[in-house]
Design an enzyme around this catalytic site. Structure first.
Site: not given
Length: 323
Positions: A196, A248
């Site tokens: 992320k 992400k």
């Protein structure tokens, strides 16, 4: 006789293109993120994400049922509490908005979909960080892990099939796995947000969850320039027991998705995040892009990069198109 090779032969008709298409995009591969706001009596529009709302518990149930009927593979829930505090107490309150909504949907849908929960504190803290702060104002990794363990048990008890630890704390997957197993929730899975990034594309999401954040999350989210680091994070999460892993954002990190797919023996998810959604919606609203074609092209690109699952705010709408 030139040209001897004519690849256009396989593009001449819609039927031919469909026959030889290399990448599939199906409703079951799409996961719909949804927001539920404490005390809301009707859906609240999110100005920076046209078409997306903060749901009331009642509207959440209705929208979830519609999405599942459209064929989406799963639902990822985020809670928006009325009250924030230093340790994100609402995250572990069994009557807090997220846990109450999980119970609602599990009662409504049972095992007809895969019910997922964001296992992170940022929506619930008054400082907006994904964990507990130390005396110097930094995020205390190990104290945060204790809160994640408590949050994981609360979400599993509320009915989540998969938990999504998104805080990028070192050791989060292992701590959550042990906590779940010790509490008897051995069948509850973990979708680890393994890679992320500290992205500028999260902006609209901050409005969606009423984030209290001041500053940034660069001490725990990854530097956008780093790819090898992402693979290390993935390997660590796999070793700690992740049932699936996630990259992400998606669009700026298609290369990382590809590398993750080549490395991972478990399913790979990618999150087509708020800023990616909003910039396409804005361009389409101005007539600069064909909206449906652009959305499907974007989702196909994420699948082509190697994602098995895609979290996207277009999930229900795209599922209807694909079906």
């Amino acid at each position: 006789m030139f040209p001897e090779h004519r690849p256009r032969r396989l593009r001449g008709t819609a039927a031919m293109r469909r026959l030889v298409s290399e990448t599939t995009l199906r409703p079951r591969q799409l996961i719909l993120p949804m927001f539920v706001a404490e005390g809301a009596d009707s859906p609240r529009p999110i100005s920076s994400m046209p078409g997306v709302v903060q749901h009331s518990r009642d509207s959440l149930r209705k929208a979830a049922v519609e999405a599942v009927r459209a064929g989406v593979g799963g639902l990822m829930l985020f809670g928006v509490p009325k009250v924030h505090d230093a340790i994100g107490s609402g995250a572990t309150d069994e009557n807090g908005v997220l846990n109450a909504a999980l119970r609602d949907l599990r009662a409504e849908l049972g095992d007809d979909t895969v019910l997922m929960a964001d296992t992170c504190l940022d929506e619930f803290t008054d400082h907006g960080h994904c964990g507990v702060l130390d005396d110097a104002g930094g995020v205390d990794n190990d104290a945060t892990l204790e809160r994640y363990a408590e949050m994981a048990i609360a979400q599993a008890k509320a009915g989540a099939h998969l938990l999504g630890p998104s805080g990028m704390m070192d050791g989060q997957v292992g701590v959550i796995r042990r906590a779940l197993d010790d509490a008897g929730y051995t069948d509850t899975g973990i979708l680890a947000y393994s890679a992320k990034y500290a992205s500028a594309f999260y902006g609209p999401f901050r409005e969606a969850v009423d984030s209290q954040l001041k500053g940034d999350r660069k001490t725990y989210q990854q530097d956008p320039g780093n790819a090898r680091e992402a693979l290390r994070e993935i390997e660590l999460d796999l070793a700690e027991g992740a049932d699936a892993i996630m990259v992400k954002p998606a669009l700026s990190y298609l290369d990382v998705i590809k590398a993750a797919a080549e490395l991972s023996p478990v399913p790979v998810a990618a999150y087509n995040i708020s800023g990616e959604y909003s910039m396409i919606e804005a361009a389409a609203a101005n007539g600069w892009l064909d909206r449906q074609r652009t959305i499907l092209e974007v989702l196909t690109s994420i699948r082509r990069a190697g994602a098995d699952l895609i979290l996207t705010y277009w999930a229900a709408e795209a599922a209807a198109w694909l079906d």
